[in-house]
Design a protein around this motif. Sequence first.
Motif, PDB file in Angstrom:
ATOM      1  N   VAL A 181       1.084  -1.477  -0.222  1.00 29.48           N
ATOM      2  CA  VAL A 181       0.055   0.201   0.036  1.00 29.48           C
ATOM      3  C   VAL A 181       0.846   1.523   0.112  1.00 29.48           C
ATOM      4  CG1 VAL A 181      -1.549   1.213   1.052  1.00 29.48           C
ATOM      5  CG2 VAL A 181      -1.688  -0.993   1.207  1.00 29.48           C
ATOM      6  N   VAL A 226       3.680   1.845  -1.475  1.00 26.76           N
ATOM      7  CA  VAL A 226       4.191   1.394  -2.503  1.00 26.76           C
ATOM      8  C   VAL A 226       3.514   2.472  -3.385  1.00 26.76           C
ATOM      9  CG1 VAL A 226       5.339   1.062  -4.152  1.00 26.76           C
ATOM     10  CG2 VAL A 226       6.326  -0.041  -2.066  1.00 26.76           C
ATOM     11  N   LEU A 227       2.777   1.946  -3.702  1.00 24.29           N
ATOM     12  CA  LEU A 227       1.525   2.439  -4.291  1.00 24.29           C
ATOM     13  C   LEU A 227       1.033   3.783  -3.790  1.00 24.29           C
ATOM     14  CD1 LEU A 227      -1.427  -0.669  -4.735  1.00 24.29           C
ATOM     15  CD2 LEU A 227       0.385  -0.021  -6.642  1.00 24.29           C
ATOM     16  N   TYR A 228       0.860   3.923  -2.423  1.00 21.30           N
ATOM     17  CA  TYR A 228       0.819   4.906  -2.795  1.00 21.30           C
ATOM     18  C   TYR A 228       1.631   6.604  -2.786  1.00 21.30           C
ATOM     19  CZ  TYR A 228      -2.914   6.387   0.749  1.00 21.30           C
ATOM     20  OH  TYR A 228      -4.623   7.321   0.838  1.00 21.30           O
ATOM     21  N   GLY A 229       2.839   5.417  -3.139  1.00 16.33           N
ATOM     22  CA  GLY A 229       4.038   6.481  -3.705  1.00 16.33           C
ATOM     23  C   GLY A 229       5.459   6.164  -3.403  1.00 16.33           C
ATOM     24  N   ALA A 230       5.642   5.241  -3.088  1.00 16.64           N
ATOM     25  CA  ALA A 230       6.510   5.467  -1.859  1.00 16.64           C
ATOM     26  C   ALA A 230       8.133   5.064  -3.625  1.00 16.64           C
ATOM     27  CB  ALA A 230       7.124   4.488  -0.995  1.00 16.64           C
ATOM     28  N   LEU A 256      10.494   2.549  -5.089  1.00 19.01           N
ATOM     29  CA  LEU A 256       9.715   0.630  -5.377  1.00 19.01           C
ATOM     30  C   LEU A 256      11.248   0.435  -4.680  1.00 19.01           C
ATOM     31  CD1 LEU A 256       8.551  -1.220  -6.250  1.00 19.01           C
ATOM     32  CD2 LEU A 256       9.469  -1.552  -7.961  1.00 19.01           C
ATOM     33  N   TRP A 286      -0.814   9.012   7.293  1.00 14.48           N
ATOM     34  CA  TRP A 286      -1.196  10.069   6.408  1.00 14.48           C
ATOM     35  C   TRP A 286      -0.314  10.892   6.611  1.00 14.48           C
ATOM     36  CZ3 TRP A 286      -5.235  12.364   5.408  1.00 14.48           C
ATOM     37  CH2 TRP A 286      -5.563  12.699   3.541  1.00 14.48           C
ATOM     38  N   ALA A 319       3.400  12.260   6.036  1.00 10.14           N
ATOM     39  CA  ALA A 319       3.347  11.761   4.322  1.00 10.14           C
ATOM     40  C   ALA A 319       2.488  13.746   3.464  1.00 10.14           C
ATOM     41  CB  ALA A 319       2.639  10.949   3.846  1.00 10.14           C
ATOM     42  N   PHE A 320       2.289  14.067   4.955  1.00 10.90           N
ATOM     43  CA  PHE A 320       2.548  15.986   4.146  1.00 10.90           C
ATOM     44  C   PHE A 320       3.024  16.294   4.191  1.00 10.90           C
ATOM     45  CE2 PHE A 320      -2.426  16.274   4.067  1.00 10.90           C
ATOM     46  CZ  PHE A 320      -2.430  14.735   3.472  1.00 10.90           C
ATOM     47  N   PRO A 321       4.014  16.206   4.874  1.00  9.34           N
ATOM     48  CA  PRO A 321       5.406  17.443   4.808  1.00  9.34           C
ATOM     49  C   PRO A 321       6.079  16.810   3.632  1.00  9.34           C
ATOM     50  CG  PRO A 321       5.583  17.012   6.522  1.00  9.34           C
ATOM     51  CD  PRO A 321       3.770  16.405   6.280  1.00  9.34           C
ATOM     52  N   PRO A 369       6.453  17.115   0.935  1.00 11.58           N
ATOM     53  CA  PRO A 369       7.331  17.581  -0.494  1.00 11.58           C
ATOM     54  C   PRO A 369       7.706  18.872  -0.821  1.00 11.58           C
ATOM     55  CG  PRO A 369       5.100  17.080  -0.688  1.00 11.58           C
ATOM     56  CD  PRO A 369       5.388  16.414   0.518  1.00 11.58           C
ATOM     57  N   LEU A 370       7.387  19.733   0.910  1.00 10.21           N
ATOM     58  CA  LEU A 370       7.715  20.984   1.188  1.00 10.21           C
ATOM     59  C   LEU A 370       9.421  21.350   1.325  1.00 10.21           C
ATOM     60  CD1 LEU A 370       5.433  21.439   4.205  1.00 10.21           C
ATOM     61  CD2 LEU A 370       5.678  22.556   1.439  1.00 10.21           C
ATOM     62  N   ASP A 371      10.169  22.340   0.905  1.00 13.85           N
ATOM     63  CA  ASP A 371      11.033  22.340   0.346  1.00 13.85           C
ATOM     64  C   ASP A 371      11.681  23.377   1.795  1.00 13.85           C
ATOM     65  OD1 ASP A 371       9.409  24.960   0.485  1.00 13.85           O
ATOM     66  OD2 ASP A 371      11.050  25.868  -1.641  1.00 13.85           O
TER      67      ASP A 371
END
Lengths: 233, 1077
Positions: free
Chosen positions: A111, A113-117, A119, A181, A184-186, A188-190
Amino acid sequence: MPEELNLNELSRVVFLGLSQNEMFTLNKVAEEETRCFFSLRYTSVSHVGSGDQRHGISSCPPRRLCAVNIAVFWLLGISPPTKKNTLSYKLSRLSRSCVYFLLSCLFFHTVVVLYGAPLLESALETFSLAVLLSTLTTLRCLCMLGPNVQAWIRVFSRDGAMSVWDTSLQITTGCSVVGAWLGAFPIPLDWDRPWQVWPISCSLGATGGFLTGLLVAPIWIRWHRKQLTYKLK
Amino acid sequence: MKRLPVLALLLWICCVFYVGIFLFVGGFLLVRLEVNRTSSCEDVLPPSSNTTSPDFCSKHPRVRRAVILIIDALKAEFARYDPGNVSPRPFENKLPVLGEMVSSRASHARLYTFRADPPTTTMQRIKGFTTGSLPTFIDVGNNFASSAVLEDNLIHQLGQAGKRVVFMGDDTWVSLFPRKFHRSLPFPSFNVKDLHTVDNGILQNIFPTLDGDDWDVVIAHFLGVDHCGHRFGPDHPAMAEKLTQMDGVIRSVIKRLQNDTLLVVMGDHGMTDTGDHGGESQKETDAALFLYSGSPLFPDPDAQQVEPEVVPQTDLVPTLALLLGVPIPYSSVGQVMLPLFPRNSSLDAPVGLSQVEALWINVKQVHRFLETYSSMAKDIPADSLSQLRAHFSQISSQYMSSTRDGTPPPPELVASMQEYLSSVRETCRASWARFNPLKMAAGLLVLGFGCILCYVISELSVAVLQGTMLKTPVLAGLMVGGAVAVGQIFTLGYVEVSWCFGAAVLFSEALFLWRARRVCPRGRLSHWHLLTLPLLVLLLRCASLLSDSYVISEGRVVTFLLFSLGLYVPLQLNWDGLLVPAPSTDTQKPPGLLAPPLPPSVVRRESGTLLVCIGVLVVCLYLSLSFHSCREEQGACQPSVFLTPLSRVQDSRLRNLHYVLSLASLSAWAFLLHRWLRHYGNLNCTSVAVFTARCLLPLASICMGLHWAVSATPEDTFRNLAELISLAHVILPRIAFGLLGLGMLLVWLDPLTVFLKTRAPLNSRGAVMPPPRYRASTGISPQAELHHLIPQLYQRIRQSLDDEGAKGTDPDGRPAVEAYGLGTVYSAPLVLLYGLMGLGMLLLHPEGMALAFLLLLLQAAALLYLHASSSNLSSQQSHSSVFSVPWAPVVLWSLAASQFFHATGHLPTFPSIQWGAAFVGFPQGHTGTTLPALLVTLNTFSSHILFAVSCPLLLFWPLVCELRGSRTSRLGGGEDGDDVVMEMRLRENPQQFSSALLQLAARYLFINGAQVLASVCAAAILRRHLMVWKVFAPKLMFEASAFIVGSVFVLVGVALVMRVDTAVARLFQRLLPENSR
């Protein structure tokens, strides 16, 4: 026949049993776990003590958590009463539980990995997150309900809870998953913080969610004690 | 069914949003005021020195003639020469002439990095280095509809000074400077695939021109390097070929130069590693500038001249003007390049201005412009203006005193003047980011109210349709708008359209909302409705638009949210205890309250379907991540391999593999559609829609496959078939477009795919056939007759041809008329239209995107079936309107549109627009701008279009997949429990049908509108953010355009449903007299 349980007492048990035993360890675990991940990336000092550093790290927090969880539930004795009490039956249950736990680790890994972790890259870290999540969710289900998927599915429905333990299970499991869940939000933040690196924020989120669940569950149960009616088994 | 009110309401909602977007964009996008004054030779710049001679136009210009070679997209990297590089890449070390000249003839040649101001599009750059001014954002849009430059510019000045300017190359120049050239030889620039026409045209003409004597300035604009970058990228053998050709050109020009001539070789902008440009990354802004003169023009390298490392592009304008002895254009803010002027006028006085003199003229000219501009517009902040003035008066007093004394000016003066010029430039750049806050606020208000309006209409769709709510607000709004217009005429003397529209829309919105409050049932619009998880996901999506990091990784964010919402559906069902069969010993609930639970087998089947759908959805989501393109901000990111057109793939085996994959996806697309239509019996009749599905769709796919094959062949492989191939390039896509267009037209004209079959034995038995119930209804109104007739009509619908034998044995109780395909009468044309449009848009994409389009189809199907089975499972629970589509599927549907925007290789940035789409079927380019703009729009917003047009399917799908006998008992409409009535239920409840359709469309518009509102808010709040022009403004433009395009296609989809409805009504009217009497 619905029956209102003596919730005051039970909630006290929940609060005492869980908070004093687990929250203390969990705090340490969360702290340790961050250090685990940090040490993986930034230092070469292994604080686990074993020779194989990576292996030790990937399983160090969940391992202690497992032990604590199992011990607490065994001491509290809230697992379903078994009809048969023979050794072979117990052993088969134990082995099935282990298989279920492993399967749930794989499920969570898939799950995630499917969420975008990633591979392949940092697969070990991803798997350790999966183990942590399984420990926070599946292991508790195993301890409380036994290796019985039907019962698990039943518990996670509106009328499925049959005791305060089930209700607290609902709440803590939900909180852990939601915490992971939110973790995972932070990513992508820079901000370039060390804890934004892939599974750290999610592990922290899961642990934080679990802690919140442990805190919230007794409060929620107490708050809603008038509405909570459980069917007798 | 109420057709007109539904359409009118939706149209009104769309208009509200359009006006809001128009208002906001009008206030947000920066417009620089153009100063319409020109410099002239007679100008005396204040403060005039004691000699009252004019400043510009010296009698002895330093150079008499100039040759300006513009090599489009000549990146700074291309011009560098590194002899130590043993294995140069295709773009490295291909222009050795520049390096040789700089090292061997140091006083004749210089090579600089030439920094362009963003936006780095060709037309903006031409404007930039001819006017010397800074561009603003609004200009980006007119790159292909370039209009004449009205500001003072170098070309105009050269013409005024009597210089003969000869131009050849990119035809953008001719449209920018009409009738300004002594002679011009333009060549078409639009066709990006054409590497040679422009360059060869120049090469044929430039040498005769140079050898002749009929010129003073030659401007030649080569496009080959840029087009090569667009087509193949810089790292391709074709680029090496092109750069080597340019090297030869420069060599031969240098050979022909005379001593009084200056050669300027420059790139107008750079390019990214993929060959695109338009943004502001350093790769795009840094071009090369090479200056060469026949006579020694530069100081010796040992002279202590400070060489600038980077030359801003605007600096070329004053430099060239002063060198050639023409006035500096009025609104130039550039700075002269000092190395081109002698240090002291005393040493070589006749050769022209010294450095200080040139700088002084430059400073005075810039000061004059600043004074004029600040008197016309108030956007330069007063404090910085006064600072600049003080600086200027200090410089001027210093200079005056030094000239009075006859002493050479101190070296600090030069530095001070340079500093002044740079600070003016910076001030202008900062303040030309100017907004109109009032308009922005009005736009925000209109959009905010628009969203509330959408929500209210979606919640109160029944009540809104029952009362005639729309007429009064619209009329009142129009009157208010008119009143505002009249008021403006009387007070201001002119009408500003945006304010009239804004007032009209705002008033009508307010009136509508006020009236809606009265018809609103109590408690219907509570705030708690807003706190469900689907809307929470929408809220998260909107919040993510406020952060530049999330916008940069938007594709993944949307996929993440979609995935979460997809997983939420089964979890929610399980929470409600609907996913698994209810235990049979459930005696707790009073039996009368709820409908009887579904039988366990049905529940098991439906939840199995649901989980399979979730699986397909998840797999589609995961695979779609591999089709993303990359933004320049994403550092370690590789664009998807499927995005490169096949002709660019060099490895032939890989190319074949890609081709086979694309072809397989294409045929799967066509096959799945055909399969679905046949399954529901829509391919049995002989109507034109069926003809479309049976013939046009496969034919168009075959054409597309052939076209891909042709376009994938490398240019050089079949030389003898070249003509045939170029013909196929034109013909095949045009045939495909024609077939698809014809198909859409036919579907619109005759959307019914119903095959009626009257039973022969029926006639022999005559009037005995109709059952008593039915006969009892004769004699009532035709409407009521229709009501009872319909269930009779579709007792057996799903039986296709192979089913017929079994049915023939059925002795009695057969329906009077068998209608194949009536159960999917509404969805079949929509699905067909979807398939046709999808193919058309696939044709506009690179071939590898066929896989992404197949994923799109699969995901749409998975979402539909997910919705259908979840609504089947929860059918016991829902008490609201029968057809009402809940929020979760609509949010999923709309997020999927954004997801596939990214998964088809698009990004919300201007350089990532796939201009290649304009040349599909038109490899020679276009004459107008409408058709290419249309094609590029269709390409960019294809996923939004596809999801918007098929939005009504969400309403139909639960009916298509309905459980036998599950709904009839609740509805009470059907007489027979076992009827499979499917979409005919909609005919039976026209009121609910229209209100559900309105609700669905309003919800879809609400979700898209909320996203527009969020990006508008982001642009408004963060308008001084570092990333506003790079991230937020393009995102706003894309989101707004996506909304506009999407809403138009929602209307198209709804209109098609209406069209089908009229056709069905006509069909029944035709049937009625035959069968009921």
